[in-house]
Design an enzyme around this catalytic site. Structure first.
Site, short mmCIF file in Angstrom:
data_model
loop_
_atom_site.label_atom_id
_atom_site.label_comp_id
_atom_site.label_asym_id
_atom_site.label_seq_id
_atom_site.Cartn_x
_atom_site.Cartn_y
_atom_site.Cartn_z
N SER A 127 0.83 -1.20 0.00
CA SER A 127 0.00 0.00 0.00
C SER A 127 0.86 1.25 0.00
O SER A 127 1.96 1.25 0.57
CB SER A 127 -0.90 0.00 1.25
OG SER A 127 -1.53 1.25 1.42
N TYR A 152 -2.86 -0.30 9.80
CA TYR A 152 -2.93 -0.92 8.47
C TYR A 152 -1.60 -0.77 7.74
O TYR A 152 -1.07 -1.74 7.18
CB TYR A 152 -4.06 -0.28 7.67
CG TYR A 152 -4.08 -0.68 6.21
CD1 TYR A 152 -4.51 -1.95 5.83
CD2 TYR A 152 -3.68 0.22 5.22
CE1 TYR A 152 -4.53 -2.31 4.49
CE2 TYR A 152 -3.71 -0.14 3.89
CZ TYR A 152 -4.13 -1.41 3.53
OH TYR A 152 -4.14 -1.77 2.19
#
Length: 335
Positions: A127, A152
């Site tokens: 990500s 995350y």
């Protein structure tokens, strides 16, 4: 017979589009998903339902944090290529347990299964959030990214480190993909493009962080898919140019690489809202809110390495992408 390609998170937003593309290209695909209720499960079921009629697609409901179930999957099928997109998404902190179960234990089980299954190439989703507190733009794979500001992001950075260790210890070729703000048809309802469109269409208020003065490298899903399918065919090898005295995070003495996949063209959220308003023919009811914890003001992908290695970089404009998304939204919701 050609070995099937495994796609995890096949009922998810990106996974669904990847499976569609692979099937269109003539591949056999095994797709798995755990159908977690992070957002409306019926949307995931609708995506999966569009895939199941294909006779070259085999879909299974599977929780990858279940080590035995993951081993069984690899014993039933012989995979040479794995595209691992399953994860617990979301930079806003709620409950840490799903992140640990899916993004850490699930990824460890996938690494073990690929190792013992002698997989030729593992491509996995990282990500853009791994860049965390970095301020230097555009974000480059050659920059150190060790300061995540969301759990995350920390799990995604951990995935990169875990994959690199398996590449180093066991020679498992692995490629991590740092996606930048993906949007498009069949998207995630918690993401800005979908969330704003849905609220504006229904006449509800939208919460706009930092008065809309936030810039994102919005990347259309078809461009993400194109990058994935090209990189699957580019199996990483150890790079003899790697220097242990001056280590470059983008290369490695192990068969491991990371790539940004982003539009390299940040757009202000205010401009996104205006495009959605134009596409819907309705004005937004805005409520200004502070930038949430875990968010950053601006993202931008340096795609030099991607363009050099696979001859491609995302190019779909936000204006065109929003038009396509709103057209899908109207059809799906009957709006």
């Amino acid at each position: 017979m050609t070995a099937p390609i495994l796609v995890t998170g096949a009922a998810g937003f990106i996974g669904y589009h990847v499976v569609q593309r692979l099937l269109a290209d003539g591949h056999q695909v095994v797709g798995v998903d755990s159908f977690t209720p992070y957002y409306d499960v019926s949307l995931k079921e609708a995506r999966f339902g569009n895939l199941t009629p294909h006779n070259t697609f085999l879909g299974e409901s599977l929780d990858l944090s279940d080590a035995q179930a993951t081993r069984d999957l690899f014993q039933h099928h012989r995979f040479e290529k794995v595209i691992h997109l399953a994860a617990q998404p979301g930079v806003r902190f709620v409950d840490p347990q799903p992140y640990a179960a899916s993004n850490l234990m699930g990824f460890m089980n996938m690494l073990e299964a690929c190792r013992h299954g002698e997989v030729r190439h593992l491509v996995y989703a990282s990500s853009s959030s791994v860049y965390g507190a970095n301020r230097k733009l555009p974000f480059s794979e050659h920059d150190i990214a060790d300061h995540p500001i969301s759990l995350y992001a920390a799990t995604k950075k951990a995935n990169e480190m875990m994959a690199h260790s398996y590449a180093s210890l066991f020679g498992l070729p692995a490629t991590g993909l740092r996606f930048f703000t993906v949007y498009g048809p069949w998207g995630r309802p918690d993401m800005a493009v979908y969330k704003f469109t849905h609220a504006i269409a229904e006449g509800r208020e939208i919460q706009v962080a930092n008065a809309g003065q936030v810039w994102r490298d919005f990347t259309y899903v078809d461009d993400i898919v194109e990058g994935i399918v090209r990189l699957v065919e580019r199996v990483p090898v150890p790079d003899p140019a790697w220097n242990a005295d001056l280590p470059d995070p983008a290369i490695s003495p192990a068969p491991h690489r990371v790539y940004n996949i982003g539009n390299d063209s940040p757009e202000e959220v205010n401009d996104l809202i205006a495009l959605i308003e134009n596409a819907l023919g309705k004005k937004a009811k805005r409520v200004d809110v502070p930038l949430p914890p875990g968010d950053v003001l601006e993202t931008r992908a340096d795609v030099t390495d991607l363009r050099r290695d696979v001859g491609f970089a995302p190019s779909t404009t936000l204006e065109e992408g929003v038009k396509r998304f709103v057209a899908w939204y109207r059809g799906y919701h009957g709006a």
